[in-house]
Design a protein around this motif. Structure first.
Motif, PDB file in Angstrom:
ATOM      1  N   MET A   1      -0.568  12.615  -7.261  1.00  0.00           N
ATOM      2  CA  MET A   1      -1.568  12.441  -6.204  1.00  0.00           C
ATOM      3  C   MET A   1      -1.912  10.962  -6.053  1.00  0.00           C
ATOM      4  O   MET A   1      -2.062  10.242  -7.032  1.00  0.00           O
ATOM      5  N   GLU A   2      -2.035  10.508  -4.813  1.00  0.00           N
ATOM      6  CA  GLU A   2      -2.493   9.153  -4.503  1.00  0.00           C
ATOM      7  C   GLU A   2      -3.619   9.248  -3.480  1.00  0.00           C
ATOM      8  O   GLU A   2      -3.593  10.127  -2.617  1.00  0.00           O
ATOM      9  N   ILE A   3      -4.596   8.357  -3.589  1.00  0.00           N
ATOM     10  CA  ILE A   3      -5.721   8.352  -2.652  1.00  0.00           C
ATOM     11  C   ILE A   3      -5.835   6.959  -2.036  1.00  0.00           C
ATOM     12  O   ILE A   3      -5.921   5.958  -2.759  1.00  0.00           O
ATOM     13  N   TRP A   4      -5.845   6.905  -0.702  1.00  0.00           N
ATOM     14  CA  TRP A   4      -5.887   5.647   0.050  1.00  0.00           C
ATOM     15  C   TRP A   4      -7.006   5.700   1.090  1.00  0.00           C
ATOM     16  O   TRP A   4      -7.319   6.748   1.633  1.00  0.00           O
ATOM     17  N   LEU A   5      -7.561   4.527   1.389  1.00  0.00           N
ATOM     18  CA  LEU A   5      -8.385   4.313   2.573  1.00  0.00           C
ATOM     19  C   LEU A   5      -7.689   3.213   3.357  1.00  0.00           C
ATOM     20  O   LEU A   5      -7.541   2.092   2.871  1.00  0.00           O
ATOM     21  N   ASN A   6      -7.228   3.537   4.575  1.00  0.00           N
ATOM     22  CA  ASN A   6      -6.448   2.592   5.380  1.00  0.00           C
ATOM     23  C   ASN A   6      -7.206   2.182   6.637  1.00  0.00           C
ATOM     24  O   ASN A   6      -7.593   3.029   7.435  1.00  0.00           O
ATOM     25  N   ASN A   7      -7.410   0.881   6.786  1.00  0.00           N
ATOM     26  CA  ASN A   7      -7.954   0.330   8.020  1.00  0.00           C
ATOM     27  C   ASN A   7      -6.844  -0.493   8.658  1.00  0.00           C
ATOM     28  O   ASN A   7      -6.805  -1.709   8.525  1.00  0.00           O
ATOM     29  N   GLU A   8      -5.892   0.231   9.275  1.00  0.00           N
ATOM     30  CA  GLU A   8      -4.673  -0.360   9.815  1.00  0.00           C
ATOM     31  C   GLU A   8      -3.935  -1.103   8.697  1.00  0.00           C
ATOM     32  O   GLU A   8      -3.519  -0.491   7.734  1.00  0.00           O
ATOM     33  N   ASN A   9      -3.793  -2.438   8.749  1.00  0.00           N
ATOM     34  CA  ASN A   9      -3.046  -3.165   7.723  1.00  0.00           C
ATOM     35  C   ASN A   9      -3.894  -3.516   6.504  1.00  0.00           C
ATOM     36  O   ASN A   9      -3.389  -4.067   5.527  1.00  0.00           O
ATOM     37  N   ASP A  10      -5.180  -3.235   6.545  1.00  0.00           N
ATOM     38  CA  ASP A  10      -6.085  -3.484   5.427  1.00  0.00           C
ATOM     39  C   ASP A  10      -6.253  -2.170   4.664  1.00  0.00           C
ATOM     40  O   ASP A  10      -6.827  -1.218   5.183  1.00  0.00           O
ATOM     41  N   LYS A  11      -5.742  -2.119   3.419  1.00  0.00           N
ATOM     42  CA  LYS A  11      -5.700  -0.847   2.702  1.00  0.00           C
ATOM     43  C   LYS A  11      -6.376  -0.951   1.331  1.00  0.00           C
ATOM     44  O   LYS A  11      -6.423  -2.017   0.730  1.00  0.00           O
ATOM     45  N   ILE A  12      -6.886   0.192   0.875  1.00  0.00           N
ATOM     46  CA  ILE A  12      -7.364   0.327  -0.495  1.00  0.00           C
ATOM     47  C   ILE A  12      -6.686   1.546  -1.098  1.00  0.00           C
ATOM     48  O   ILE A  12      -6.803   2.651  -0.586  1.00  0.00           O
ATOM     49  N   ARG A  13      -5.954   1.323  -2.192  1.00  0.00           N
ATOM     50  CA  ARG A  13      -5.437   2.450  -2.970  1.00  0.00           C
ATOM     51  C   ARG A  13      -6.271   2.522  -4.252  1.00  0.00           C
ATOM     52  O   ARG A  13      -6.360   1.538  -5.002  1.00  0.00           O
ATOM     53  N   PHE A  14      -6.891   3.653  -4.509  1.00  0.00           N
ATOM     54  CA  PHE A  14      -7.769   3.772  -5.666  1.00  0.00           C
ATOM     55  C   PHE A  14      -6.946   3.702  -6.956  1.00  0.00           C
ATOM     56  O   PHE A  14      -6.041   4.528  -7.159  1.00  0.00           O
ATOM     57  N   PRO A  15      -7.254   2.709  -7.840  1.00  0.00           N
ATOM     58  CA  PRO A  15      -6.487   2.562  -9.081  1.00  0.00           C
ATOM     59  C   PRO A  15      -6.683   3.731 -10.044  1.00  0.00           C
ATOM     60  O   PRO A  15      -5.790   4.058 -10.814  1.00  0.00           O
ATOM     61  N   ILE A  16      -7.865   4.351 -10.000  1.00  0.00           N
ATOM     62  CA  ILE A  16      -8.194   5.464 -10.888  1.00  0.00           C
ATOM     63  C   ILE A  16      -8.449   6.703 -10.040  1.00  0.00           C
ATOM     64  O   ILE A  16      -9.243   6.663  -9.097  1.00  0.00           O
ATOM     65  N   LEU A  17      -7.775   7.796 -10.372  1.00  0.00           N
ATOM     66  CA  LEU A  17      -8.037   9.039  -9.642  1.00  0.00           C
ATOM     67  C   LEU A  17      -9.459   9.513  -9.932  1.00  0.00           C
ATOM     68  O   LEU A  17      -9.979   9.290 -11.035  1.00  0.00           O
ATOM     69  N   PRO A  18     -10.118  10.152  -8.976  1.00  0.00           N
ATOM     70  CA  PRO A  18     -11.510  10.557  -9.152  1.00  0.00           C
ATOM     71  C   PRO A  18     -11.703  11.517 -10.324  1.00  0.00           C
ATOM     72  O   PRO A  18     -10.849  12.357 -10.598  1.00  0.00           O
ATOM     73  N   THR A  19     -12.833  11.364 -11.014  1.00  0.00           N
ATOM     74  CA  THR A  19     -13.194  12.341 -12.031  1.00  0.00           C
ATOM     75  C   THR A  19     -13.498  13.672 -11.360  1.00  0.00           C
ATOM     76  O   THR A  19     -13.329  14.730 -11.957  1.00  0.00           O
ATOM     77  N   SER A  20     -13.936  13.589 -10.110  1.00  0.00           N
ATOM     78  CA  SER A  20     -14.159  14.803  -9.323  1.00  0.00           C
ATOM     79  C   SER A  20     -14.129  14.445  -7.847  1.00  0.00           C
ATOM     80  O   SER A  20     -14.429  13.324  -7.475  1.00  0.00           O
ATOM     81  N   PHE A  21     -13.709  15.397  -7.030  1.00  0.00           N
ATOM     82  CA  PHE A  21     -13.839  15.219  -5.587  1.00  0.00           C
ATOM     83  C   PHE A  21     -14.124  16.578  -4.967  1.00  0.00           C
ATOM     84  O   PHE A  21     -13.744  17.620  -5.489  1.00  0.00           O
ATOM     85  N   LYS A  22     -14.855  16.550  -3.865  1.00  0.00           N
ATOM     86  CA  LYS A  22     -15.307  17.779  -3.231  1.00  0.00           C
ATOM     87  C   LYS A  22     -15.033  17.709  -1.741  1.00  0.00           C
ATOM     88  O   LYS A  22     -15.372  16.730  -1.075  1.00  0.00           O
ATOM     89  N   ILE A  23     -14.387  18.755  -1.208  1.00  0.00           N
ATOM     90  CA  ILE A  23     -14.103  18.851   0.216  1.00  0.00           C
ATOM     91  C   ILE A  23     -14.888  20.032   0.774  1.00  0.00           C
ATOM     92  O   ILE A  23     -14.822  21.134   0.224  1.00  0.00           O
ATOM     93  N   VAL A  24     -15.662  19.781   1.823  1.00  0.00           N
ATOM     94  CA  VAL A  24     -16.488  20.834   2.414  1.00  0.00           C
ATOM     95  C   VAL A  24     -16.027  21.080   3.846  1.00  0.00           C
ATOM     96  O   VAL A  24     -15.962  20.150   4.651  1.00  0.00           O
ATOM     97  N   THR A  25     -15.691  22.324   4.151  1.00  0.00           N
ATOM     98  CA  THR A  25     -15.363  22.709   5.517  1.00  0.00           C
ATOM     99  C   THR A  25     -16.250  23.892   5.896  1.00  0.00           C
ATOM    100  O   THR A  25     -16.447  24.803   5.094  1.00  0.00           O
TER     101      THR A  25
END
Length: 228
Positions: A1-25
């Motif tokens: 698993m990889e997690i990214w936040l991309n603002n076009e050519n400006d990107k952040i790839r999280f070096p550490i995977l989350p201890t927890s994440f929650k998705i609400v739909t």
């Protein structure tokens, strides 16, 4: 698993995977009382999805980091996210593998700080699905309140096909950046992906990936056809 936040050519790839994440739909359902039936549930439209991630930005390259060579100043990432939030930037959230998320988001809240003397910065970021809404201009009315009818001008149908241009992917390119550069709108990345899906997926498999994750992974040398 990889997690990214991309603002076009400006990107952040999280070096550490989350201890927890929650998705609400959720769904916008409405309960109503009906005579002799009691309470019934009227099904509504889907609500915007929300995602909450909790992790930390490391102050050094630990052995359990996802990758090497990242910026070891944790506040570099914290300040970038805070700047995006203040400037109302809506980056794209990408989570590869399962649950395979690829959507434009708004930064609803960002909480960060230090828990010990390690220099690591822990954070919790709350994101919400962002949908662009386009409004059409209202029709002009006369003083009497009647709608002004405009004469319809018949346009000659062109027998020519849509104009296309060819583009070869370069190192550091993203579909969003290519769409912005070649069509003027980064939102056209989906059209480019659909038009070139076979070559993009073929390149991803050639580089050892199961898929391109809906066009997230593109590789130098891939030749794309772009409609103008």
């Amino acid at each position: 698993m990889e997690i990214w936040l991309n603002n076009e050519n400006d990107k952040i790839r999280f070096p550490i995977l989350p201890t927890s994440f929650k998705i609400v739909t959720a769904q916008q359902n409405t309960a109503q009382n009906v005579h002799r039936k009691g309470e019934i549930n009227l099904l509504g439209e889907k609500s915007l999805e929300t995602v909450e991630l909790t992790s930390f930005f490391p102050a050094k390259e630990y052995s359990f980091c996802q990758y090497k060579g990242f910026n070891t100043n944790p506040y570099f990432y914290a300040n970038k996210i805070k700047d995006w939030k203040n400037k109302k930037v809506t980056p794209r959230l990408l989570i590869t593998g399962e649950p395979d998320i690829n959507m434009c988001v708004s930064i609803e809240a960002f909480e960060y700080g230090e828990d010990d003397a390690s220099g690591d910065v822990t954070f919790t970021i709350s994101l919400k699905e962002y949908v662009t809404v386009e409004y059409s201009k209202p029709k002009k009315n006369t003083k009497a309140g009647k709608k002004v009818k405009k004469k319809k001008i018949k346009k000659k149908r062109s027998s020519k096909a849509k104009k296309t241009t060819k583009y070869t992917v370069k190192k550091g390119d993203t579909l969003w950046g290519i769409a912005k550069k070649k069509t003027g709108k980064s939102s056209n990345w989906k059209k480019i992906y659909k038009k070139n899906k076979s070559v993009i997926e073929k390149a991803a498999k050639k580089h050892g990936r199961k898929s391109s994750s809906n066009g997230h992974w593109i590789y130098p040398g891939t030749k794309l056809v772009i409609e103008k």
